[in-house]
Write an enzyme that holds these catalytic residues in place. Structure first.
Site, PDB file in Angstrom:
ATOM      1  N   HIS A 194       0.917  -1.222  -0.135  1.00 43.19           N
ATOM      2  CA  HIS A 194       0.083   0.188  -0.032  1.00 43.19           C
ATOM      3  C   HIS A 194       0.803   1.170   0.017  1.00 43.19           C
ATOM      4  O   HIS A 194       0.397   2.219  -0.512  1.00 43.19           O
ATOM      5  CB  HIS A 194      -0.958   0.042   1.054  1.00 43.19           C
ATOM      6  CG  HIS A 194      -0.299   0.119   2.364  1.00 43.19           C
ATOM      7  ND1 HIS A 194       0.234  -1.147   3.181  1.00 43.19           N
ATOM      8  CD2 HIS A 194       0.196   1.345   3.432  1.00 43.19           C
ATOM      9  CE1 HIS A 194       0.763  -0.862   4.359  1.00 43.19           C
ATOM     10  NE2 HIS A 194       0.751   0.449   4.509  1.00 43.19           N
TER      11      HIS A 194
ATOM     12  N   HIS B 197       3.262   9.246  12.777  1.00 44.81           N
ATOM     13  CA  HIS B 197       2.498   8.064  13.066  1.00 44.81           C
ATOM     14  C   HIS B 197       3.265   6.980  13.656  1.00 44.81           C
ATOM     15  O   HIS B 197       4.557   6.665  13.320  1.00 44.81           O
ATOM     16  CB  HIS B 197       1.703   7.771  11.952  1.00 44.81           C
ATOM     17  CG  HIS B 197       2.158   7.186  10.761  1.00 44.81           C
ATOM     18  ND1 HIS B 197       3.630   7.537   9.922  1.00 44.81           N
ATOM     19  CD2 HIS B 197       2.205   5.985   9.842  1.00 44.81           C
ATOM     20  CE1 HIS B 197       4.066   6.949   9.010  1.00 44.81           C
ATOM     21  NE2 HIS B 197       3.256   5.846   9.227  1.00 44.81           N
TER      22      HIS B 197
HETATM   23  O1  LIG Z   1       2.024  -2.666   7.726  1.00 48.18           O
HETATM   24  C1  LIG Z   1       0.529  -2.543   8.025  1.00 48.18           C
HETATM   25  O2  LIG Z   1      -0.006  -3.617   7.725  1.00 48.18           O
HETATM   26  C2  LIG Z   1       0.200  -1.307   8.077  1.00 48.18           C
HETATM   27  C3  LIG Z   1       0.603  -0.193   7.992  1.00 48.18           C
HETATM   28  C4  LIG Z   1       0.007   1.222   8.239  1.00 48.18           C
HETATM   29  C5  LIG Z   1      -0.879   1.665   9.155  1.00 48.18           C
HETATM   30  C6  LIG Z   1      -1.227   3.083   9.288  1.00 48.18           C
HETATM   31  C7  LIG Z   1      -0.643   4.021   8.739  1.00 48.18           C
HETATM   32  C8  LIG Z   1       0.509   3.758   7.559  1.00 48.18           C
HETATM   33  O3  LIG Z   1       1.242   4.804   7.084  1.00 48.18           O
HETATM   34  C9  LIG Z   1       0.940   2.552   7.485  1.00 48.18           C
HETATM   35  O4  LIG Z   1       1.727   1.896   6.513  1.00 48.18           O
HETATM   36 FE   LIG Z   2       3.244   3.134   6.175  1.00 51.10          FE
END
Ligand SMILES: O=C(O)/C=C/c1cccc(O)c1O
Ligand SMILES: [Fe+2]
Length: 312
Positions: free
Chosen positions: A115, A179
């Site tokens: 993602h 974050h």
């Molecule tokens: O690695 C994961 O499954 C979740 C990653 C995540 C969650 C919230 C914000 C982000 O930038 C992430 O990459």
């Molecule tokens: Fe991330």
């Protein structure tokens, strides 16, 4: 040749654990305007600086940087899966220039992206294959990490490399800002997670579903002020946005790695992708930020920001 920039947070919680409708609508409007900015620029190549979250890059071999000559999306969090339209010649030109500039990038003929790289493509183009891309992985999660200034040197080398391409090139940075989502860390992980961090490529559907539902549950806790997660830090995020807009890279990458974590959470290292993208733009000369959005969105586990910029 011209270069344009778009940097944006990503969050797999988008659509899975949304903030109130008015906040979601605000962000949708920001991304719509970023898409219009990109459409007007009409890039012929997109260089995406992005992290991975132990989907494509694991501790069996974890490079600081990797240029993808061929890549496919793992399709996590319901995002599109399958091959990207990678410009292999441009990838090798970028890798060769970076290596000659003293930035030791790896090259992958079969990069798996998640993602972190896919979301900005869906935000800006609605698909994985709308425009030829060169994916550039920056390790932002798997310690040990090099100093953040290495991301600036990478971005500068990439910016110089694309200057030699007779094309309109969009540089994208994906991640951040502050974050601290539940991305595991080897030093603290239990044995079964250590195994995943070393050999967990291509999990089963059930394994991926379990991981992703855990992230959504963690986001629900975080949004209620619960759980062991560091808070978002709007002041730190503002410093990053102001510094990169002003070309003051040292105000961000001049700090040691602990500063990022202490101030903004373990995943704040993802701002290395922003540093690299802005350094690639800076390699063209002075620039101006054309749009800058920021909002802390705990439901998405992120100090959420999106910027666009052009050479002056
Ligand atoms: O690695 C994961 O499954 C979740 C990653 C995540 C969650 C919230 C914000 C982000 O930038 C992430 O990459
Ligand atoms: Fe991330």
């Amino acid at each position: 040749m011209t270069v344009a920039l778009c940097t944006t947070s990503h969050s797999p919680l988008i659509g899975l654990h949304d903030p109130p409708p008015e906040v979601r609508a605000e962000v949708d409007g920001v991304l719509t305007r970023a898409r219009a900015f990109v459409e007007k620029f009409d890039p012929q190549l997109v260089v995406v600086f992005a992290p991975d979250h132990y989907n494509g890059f694991l501790y069996d071999m974890m490079p600081p940087f990797c240029v993808g000559a061929a890549a496919s999306s793992v399709g996590d969090y319901g995002l599109p899966a399958g091959p990207l339209d990678v410009d292999r010649n441009a990838a090798y030109a970028i890798a060769k220039h970076a290596l000659a500039a003293g930035v030791d990038v790896a090259v992958s003929e079969d990069m798996q992206v998640d993602h972190g790289l896919v979301q900005p493509l869906t935000f800006l183009f609605g698909s994985l294959t709308a425009v030829p891309v060169v994916p550039v992985f920056i390790n932002c999660v798997a310690e040990p990490l090099g100093p953040a200034v290495r991301a600036r040197l990478l971005g500068t080398a990439v910016g110089e490399a694309v200057r030699g391409l007779d094309r309109r090139v969009l540089v994208v940075g994906s991640g951040g800002l502050s974050h601290d989502p539940p991305v595991p860390r080897l030093a603290e992980a239990p044995p079964e997670v250590v195994e995943r961090l070393k050999r967990g490529r291509n999990p089963t559907r059930e394994q991926r579903a379990q991981r992703e539902s855990g992230t959504v549950a963690a986001a629900a806790d975080f949004a209620q002020g619960e759980g062991p997660y560091r808070p978002l830090n709007p002041d730190w995020d503002d410093l990053v946005l102001r510094s990169l807009a002003a070309g003051d890279f040292g105000a961000v990458d001049g700090h040691d790695n602990d500063w990022f974590v202490t101030e903004a959470g373990h995943s704040a290292h993802e701002v290395r992708t922003w540093i690299a993208a802005y350094a690639a733009l800076a390699a063209q000369g002075p620039y101006d930020v054309r749009s800058s959005y920021y909002r802390p969105i705990p439901e998405w586990f992120a100090g959420f920001a999106t910027t666009t910029a052009l050479p002056r």
